[in-house]
Write an enzyme that holds these catalytic residues in place. Structure first.
Site, mmCIF file in Angstrom:
data_model
loop_
_atom_site.group_PDB
_atom_site.id
_atom_site.type_symbol
_atom_site.label_atom_id
_atom_site.label_comp_id
_atom_site.label_asym_id
_atom_site.label_seq_id
_atom_site.Cartn_x
_atom_site.Cartn_y
_atom_site.Cartn_z
ATOM 1 N N ASP A 134 26.638 6.768 5.479
ATOM 2 C CA ASP A 134 26.168 7.094 6.841
ATOM 3 C C ASP A 134 25.750 8.560 6.921
ATOM 4 O O ASP A 134 24.675 8.883 7.420
ATOM 5 C CB ASP A 134 27.272 6.853 7.875
ATOM 6 C CG ASP A 134 27.430 5.375 8.206
ATOM 7 O OD1 ASP A 134 26.445 4.625 8.028
ATOM 8 O OD2 ASP A 134 28.519 4.971 8.636
ATOM 9 N N THR B 51 34.452 13.227 26.778
ATOM 10 C CA THR B 51 35.912 13.418 26.771
ATOM 11 C C THR B 51 36.220 14.684 25.970
ATOM 12 O O THR B 51 36.118 14.698 24.727
ATOM 13 C CB THR B 51 36.599 12.191 26.130
ATOM 14 O OG1 THR B 51 36.114 11.028 26.802
ATOM 15 C CG2 THR B 51 38.102 12.257 26.230
ATOM 16 N N GLY C 43 16.708 6.604 14.889
ATOM 17 C CA GLY C 43 17.907 6.015 14.284
ATOM 18 C C GLY C 43 17.573 5.016 13.184
ATOM 19 O O GLY C 43 18.398 4.781 12.292
ATOM 20 N N TYR D 2 19.408 3.108 17.207
ATOM 21 C CA TYR D 2 18.259 2.523 16.491
ATOM 22 C C TYR D 2 17.669 1.286 17.163
ATOM 23 O O TYR D 2 16.726 0.682 16.655
ATOM 24 C CB TYR D 2 18.592 2.228 15.023
ATOM 25 C CG TYR D 2 19.818 1.385 14.798
ATOM 26 C CD1 TYR D 2 19.769 0.004 14.899
ATOM 27 C CD2 TYR D 2 21.027 1.972 14.461
ATOM 28 C CE1 TYR D 2 20.897 -0.768 14.678
ATOM 29 C CE2 TYR D 2 22.158 1.210 14.238
ATOM 30 C CZ TYR D 2 22.084 -0.155 14.355
ATOM 31 O OH TYR D 2 23.197 -0.914 14.142
ATOM 32 N N LYS E 293 36.097 0.286 8.440
ATOM 33 C CA LYS E 293 35.701 1.496 7.700
ATOM 34 C C LYS E 293 36.887 2.336 7.214
ATOM 35 O O LYS E 293 36.787 3.020 6.202
ATOM 36 C CB LYS E 293 34.763 2.358 8.551
ATOM 37 C CG LYS E 293 33.363 1.764 8.669
ATOM 38 C CD LYS E 293 32.431 2.729 9.352
ATOM 39 C CE LYS E 293 31.023 2.164 9.383
ATOM 40 N NZ LYS E 293 30.047 3.113 9.885
ATOM 41 N N ASN F 2 31.767 3.309 4.171
ATOM 42 C CA ASN F 2 30.973 2.145 4.588
ATOM 43 C C ASN F 2 30.438 1.360 3.393
ATOM 44 O O ASN F 2 29.669 0.425 3.565
ATOM 45 C CB ASN F 2 29.822 2.555 5.520
ATOM 46 C CG ASN F 2 28.724 3.274 4.766
ATOM 47 O OD1 ASN F 2 28.954 3.793 3.678
ATOM 48 N ND2 ASN F 2 27.537 3.295 5.318
HETATM 49 P P1 NAP Z 1 31.907 5.390 19.233
HETATM 50 O O1 NAP Z 1 32.862 5.749 18.138
HETATM 51 O O2 NAP Z 1 32.307 4.387 20.226
HETATM 52 O O3 NAP Z 1 31.549 6.763 20.029
HETATM 53 C C1 NAP Z 1 30.714 6.742 21.132
HETATM 54 C C2 NAP Z 1 30.453 8.155 21.629
HETATM 55 O O4 NAP Z 1 29.519 8.060 22.692
HETATM 56 C C3 NAP Z 1 31.683 8.836 22.178
HETATM 57 O O5 NAP Z 1 31.632 10.195 21.889
HETATM 58 C C4 NAP Z 1 31.558 8.605 23.704
HETATM 59 O O6 NAP Z 1 32.144 9.613 24.461
HETATM 60 C C5 NAP Z 1 30.062 8.672 23.866
HETATM 61 N N1 NAP Z 1 29.585 7.945 25.041
HETATM 62 C C6 NAP Z 1 29.471 6.600 25.165
HETATM 63 N N2 NAP Z 1 28.979 6.299 26.391
HETATM 64 C C7 NAP Z 1 28.804 7.487 27.034
HETATM 65 C C8 NAP Z 1 28.316 7.817 28.318
HETATM 66 N N3 NAP Z 1 27.930 6.890 29.181
HETATM 67 N N4 NAP Z 1 28.244 9.126 28.636
HETATM 68 C C9 NAP Z 1 28.633 10.097 27.780
HETATM 69 N N5 NAP Z 1 29.101 9.819 26.540
HETATM 70 C C10 NAP Z 1 29.181 8.528 26.169
HETATM 71 O O7 NAP Z 1 30.527 4.900 18.647
HETATM 72 P P2 NAP Z 1 29.865 5.260 17.219
HETATM 73 O O8 NAP Z 1 30.330 4.302 16.205
HETATM 74 O O9 NAP Z 1 30.033 6.697 16.966
HETATM 75 O O10 NAP Z 1 28.325 4.898 17.496
HETATM 76 C C11 NAP Z 1 27.554 5.672 18.407
HETATM 77 C C12 NAP Z 1 26.108 5.206 18.361
HETATM 78 O O11 NAP Z 1 25.549 5.495 17.089
HETATM 79 C C13 NAP Z 1 25.927 3.695 18.499
HETATM 80 O O12 NAP Z 1 25.822 3.350 19.842
HETATM 81 C C14 NAP Z 1 24.651 3.395 17.722
HETATM 82 O O13 NAP Z 1 23.544 3.336 18.577
HETATM 83 C C15 NAP Z 1 24.515 4.572 16.807
HETATM 84 N N6 NAP Z 1 24.605 4.175 15.386
HETATM 85 C C16 NAP Z 1 23.534 4.413 14.585
HETATM 86 C C17 NAP Z 1 23.565 4.057 13.261
HETATM 87 C C18 NAP Z 1 22.360 4.304 12.420
HETATM 88 O O14 NAP Z 1 22.419 4.014 11.216
HETATM 89 N N7 NAP Z 1 21.294 4.804 12.969
HETATM 90 C C19 NAP Z 1 24.707 3.477 12.715
HETATM 91 C C20 NAP Z 1 25.799 3.246 13.554
HETATM 92 C C21 NAP Z 1 25.735 3.607 14.880
HETATM 93 P P3 NAP Z 1 33.725 9.576 24.818
HETATM 94 O O15 NAP Z 1 34.432 10.191 23.647
HETATM 95 O O16 NAP Z 1 33.810 10.378 26.034
HETATM 96 O O17 NAP Z 1 34.080 8.136 25.018
#
Ligand code: NAP
Length: 535
Positions: free
Chosen positions: A362, A415, A498, A477, A308, A333
């Site tokens: 997005d 974090t 989602g 989702y 991305k 994206n």
């Molecule tokens: P990412 O960059 O890895 O970020 C993940 C976030 O979740 C971080 O802020 C992390 O906190 C937090 N996190 C993960 N596990 C945790 C836990 N056990 N307790 C507390 N916080 C936690 O991921 P991303 O790309 O943003 O994606 C996040 C989610 O969005 C995906 O899992 C997916 O389900 C969803 N998504 C949806 C779409 C859609 O179109 N609907 C598209 C893409 C993604 P830290 O900073 O503390 O690590």
């Protein structure tokens, strides 16, 4: 023309008979009888099977008979004498094609036998094949010429393993340069697209397995995937190509969503899974490979993890158009080839505009999901108090979109440092997760992965903190209805799932690619059906 051929890879005639019937029923245009799979192989066995193919399929189906040598992927250990006997018998029994290894054809005794069989059976053509299961051929053009020098009437078949998708382009170039019949494609996951677009590029044959278990080469798709997922019957030489650039890409639902949408609107376009491994350099090489070959008719790409940022850097470097919010988010994206907005889809195809534009659908998809669920317009987001859980990539897109619309955003993140940094960048508030108990937002958005399959019993918000007047949007989702959403519903709150965001961002991409609106219901149905299959 291109034959969609199904290999018949059976241990015995009964099993072969069942596979032949199934392949004909599935719509195979040719069969490849892989006689090296047959136990106790004999020429009589092969003659009987050819008679069975003719009786089952009639004259419309072409038959290729192969007895592959072990050194080139064969499963038996048959001596050359038996293998050439089998091919001689096949030619006499009415096979339209016999396939023999070019290397083995250079042996005078093999060559004489094969050439004599062909001389006696004018309806049979020779495929002279070369395989490289490790890597690319040292010089594919020379190999092609050498094969034709060995037998000018033969159909050269050159198949090699692509270690990276960028390895496929020399196969495409060979198909473009040659005027005679030739079969060229790449094995392995990185070579997958070469099998799918073989028909667009006029490769003489592309191979599809009957099912997952009967693949005879790495990366072979099933005939059902060819026909249903990749719209094989509607692929033409001028079909426009799109795809999702990702690594990994195998589980992406985008090919299913976009191809179903192209199919329903009868748009002459095909959407591919594009496994682009590596970092910025490999990404740029891929884009250069595409852009320097406008004959491939690529119109645009969805771009996801890990590219991305790479796409944004590339489009900037090429002096293309970058949507201002994509610039602010620092990630795109979607990339469209051709003038932004101005050139029509037709003119993109015919004029092959070299311009590039990058977008981020997005944030737009998320904002559209919120406004339509809450029955408001974007300007109503001004001053709305919104809690964002998480500070990763998705949170960043949401925070950028929501603050741009004037919402009052508070970021909660595990974090603290990461959360604070994001908040500072977009001039909003930060709070640690333990402050969620003092939540007074009108909308809460989960941008963490908590609650995602398979951890479906987890939720980022304790159940007692839900309120009727706080809408909840979960960007997770899979599943569509998370525990977070179930608890919000129970409290009487409005919920947004989602899948709506996912579908909305795909709809926005579809509009950029096809310049017409997609069908949200069809996309949603495709997503849910695919999750049901995957989970
Ligand atoms: P990412 O960059 O890895 O970020 C993940 C976030 O979740 C971080 O802020 C992390 O906190 C937090 N996190 C993960 N596990 C945790 C836990 N056990 N307790 C507390 N916080 C936690 O991921 P991303 O790309 O943003 O994606 C996040 C989610 O969005 C995906 O899992 C997916 O389900 C969803 N998504 C949806 C779409 C859609 O179109 N609907 C598209 C893409 C993604 P830290 O900073 O503390 O690590």
């Amino acid at each position: 023309m291109t034959y969609l051929a199904v290999p018949i890879a059976a241990k015995n005639p009964d099993q072969a008979g069942r596979q032949i019937k199934a392949a004909v029923q599935a719509g195979a245009e040719a069969l490849e009888l892989r006689t090296d799979y047959l136990e106790n192989l004999s020429t009589d066995m092969v003659k009987d099977l050819i008679a069975e193919v003719k009786a089952t399929a009639g004259r419309g189906l072409a038959l290729i008979v192969t007895c592959r040598d072990k050194s080139e992927g064969g499963v038996g250990d048959q001596p050359d004498r038996l293998r050439t006997d089998v091919l001689t018998a096949a030619a006499a029994a009415g096979a339209e094609f016999i396939d023999f290894e070019y290397e083995k054809f250079l042996i005078a005794s093999n060559r004489e036998k094969i050439e004599s069989a062909l001389a006696q059976n004018a309806g049979c053509r020779l495929i002279l094949s070369a395989h490289n299961f490790e890597t690319k051929f040292a010089d594919i053009d020379k190999l092609h010429q050498d094969i034709l020098s060995a037998n000018p009437a033969a159909i050269p078949k050159l198949v090699y393993t692509a270690a990276h998708i960028n390895d496929c382009f020399e196969a495409f170039d060979l198909l473009y340069k040659t005027s005679g019949d030739v079969i060229v494609f790449c094995m392995g996951e990185a070579g997958l697209i070469s099998r799918i677009i073989a028909k667009k590029l006029n490769s003489f044959v592309t191979f599809a397995s009957l099912n997952d278990k009967t693949a005879t080469a790495p990366g072979q798709l099933t005939i059902e995937q060819f026909k249903k997922l990749y719209r094989y019957d509607s692929i033409k030489s001028d079909t426009e190509l799109f795809g999702v650039i990702a690594d990994p890409v195998a589980h992406s639902m985008s090919p299913a969503i976009f191809n179903a949408s192209f199919e329903s609107q009868k748009i002459n376009a095909l959407y591919l899974p594009l496994l682009v491994g590596g970092g910025q350099e490999s990404f740029c090489d891929f884009m250069e490979n595409v852009i320097s070959r406008d004959r491939l008719d690529f119109g645009g790409f969805s771009v996801t993890i890990p590219h991305k940022q790479n796409v944004l850097n590339y489009v900037r470097q090429k002096d293309g158009f970058v949507e201002p919010l994509a610039e602010k988010i620092g990630a795109a994206n979607t990339v469209v080839l051709g003038e932004p907005q101005t050139a029509s889809r037709e003119s993109r195809i015919t004029n092959h505009e070299p311009r590039l534009s990058a977008y981020n659908t997005d944030y737009a998809g998320a904002l559209d999901a919120v406004t339509s669920a809450l029955g408001i317009v974007r300007s109503d987001l001004k001053d709305l108090s919104i809690a964002i859980l998480g500070a990763g990539g998705v949170a960043r897109a949401l925070v950028a979109g929501l603050t741009d619309a004037g919402a009052k955003v508070t970021i909660y993140n595990r974090t603290a440092e990461r959360g604070r940094k994001l908040a500072a960048e977009f001039d909003c508030d930060f709070a640690p997760l333990d402050k969620l108990s003092q939540l007074d937002a009108k909308l809460l958005v989960n941008c963490t992965s908590i609650g995602m399959h398979p951890n479906v019993k987890a939720t980022p918000l304790p159940g007692q903190l839900h309120r009727k007047d706080m809408a909840v949007f979960d960007t997770v989702y899979n599943p569509a209805e998370t525990l977070l959403l179930r608890q919000a519903k129970k409290a009487g709150a409005k919920t947004i799932d989602g899948v709506s965001m996912f579908v909305n961002q795909a709809l926005a991409q579809f509009k950029l690619f096809a310049e017409t609106d997609g069908d949200a219901d069809l996309m949603r149905k495709t997503v849910t059906e695919n999750f049901a299959k995957q989970n």
